[in-house]
Enzyme design. Sequence first.
Site, PDB file in Angstrom:
ATOM      1  N   SER A 273       0.857  -1.181   0.000  1.00 61.34           N
ATOM      2  CA  SER A 273       0.000   0.000   0.000  1.00 61.34           C
ATOM      3  C   SER A 273       0.894   1.232   0.000  1.00 61.34           C
ATOM      4  O   SER A 273       2.052   1.166   0.432  1.00 61.34           O
ATOM      5  CB  SER A 273      -0.888   0.010   1.249  1.00 61.34           C
ATOM      6  OG  SER A 273      -1.484   1.270   1.444  1.00 61.34           O
TER       7      SER A 273
ATOM      8  N   TYR B  47      -1.734  -1.053  10.440  1.00 62.08           N
ATOM      9  CA  TYR B  47      -1.865  -1.371   9.009  1.00 62.08           C
ATOM     10  C   TYR B  47      -0.680  -0.819   8.215  1.00 62.08           C
ATOM     11  O   TYR B  47      -0.067  -1.544   7.422  1.00 62.08           O
ATOM     12  CB  TYR B  47      -3.173  -0.795   8.460  1.00 62.08           C
ATOM     13  CG  TYR B  47      -3.331  -1.013   6.974  1.00 62.08           C
ATOM     14  CD1 TYR B  47      -3.750  -2.249   6.481  1.00 62.08           C
ATOM     15  CD2 TYR B  47      -3.034  -0.007   6.063  1.00 62.08           C
ATOM     16  CE1 TYR B  47      -3.872  -2.455   5.114  1.00 62.08           C
ATOM     17  CE2 TYR B  47      -3.160  -0.210   4.698  1.00 62.08           C
ATOM     18  CZ  TYR B  47      -3.583  -1.431   4.229  1.00 62.08           C
ATOM     19  OH  TYR B  47      -3.692  -1.638   2.876  1.00 62.08           O
TER      20      TYR B  47
END
Length: 252
Positions: free
Chosen positions: A135, A148
């Site tokens: 990401s 995350y």
Amino acid sequence: MKIAVITGASSGMGREAAVQIADRFGGIQEIWLVARRKERLEELDGRLPAEIRCFALDVTCEEDRNRLKEVLEREKPEVKILVNSAGFGRIGKVGEFAADIECSMVRLNCEALCAMTHLVLPYMSPNSRILQFASSAAFLPQPKFAVYAATKSFVLSYSRALGRELKDRQIYVTAVCPGPVDTEFFDIAETTAQIPLYKKLVMANPRKVVRKALRDSFMGKSVSVYGVTMKAFRLLCKAVPHEILLGILKTE
């Protein structure tokens, strides 16, 4: 038999990867779809221009992974593409939701990705590809997305090092680092808090993200970043000290 193995294939970019690999790579004889939701995997049966095999299992569970291991050992396929797209995130400050949720992110986003790579790697031949979904959160620590973002930094670092290790075997590893993508991911992430407006404004189409990821992989790129905004964000994170950028981010 030449195959592709895709985790997180029941939704989002894993599902989109299955569709595009089946459509674009005629040399792939079977696509092995891995996810917990069997019914979602079976929805793709007959809809893709390739044979599929569904493995309804939890990649964080060693016993489940061993079921896949047994099939690999028995059939010894030639894995040409591995896509590790299984993952999830939750928005909120550390401690605002259960510790098990935080640890589950690490188990799925990091441990399971490593375990699946280790499991499949012996069956990969020269000129094969591994796509690891990270990401753009990997580029900068993210308050209210701390766990995350940290897991995705791990995926980015691991993937780049792995690519160097596998260079002599001609196995190419690409860390896919999109920004926000319009998938079910944020339906889950927002169960604990709302995503910032600016992330909604730059939400990307999963079809375009996966298309670029596959193209970058077959060009031998170690990192795939979709869109001008996220490319600029990556450059910003390289050029400006993280302490300054973190000082700008709101945590309340």
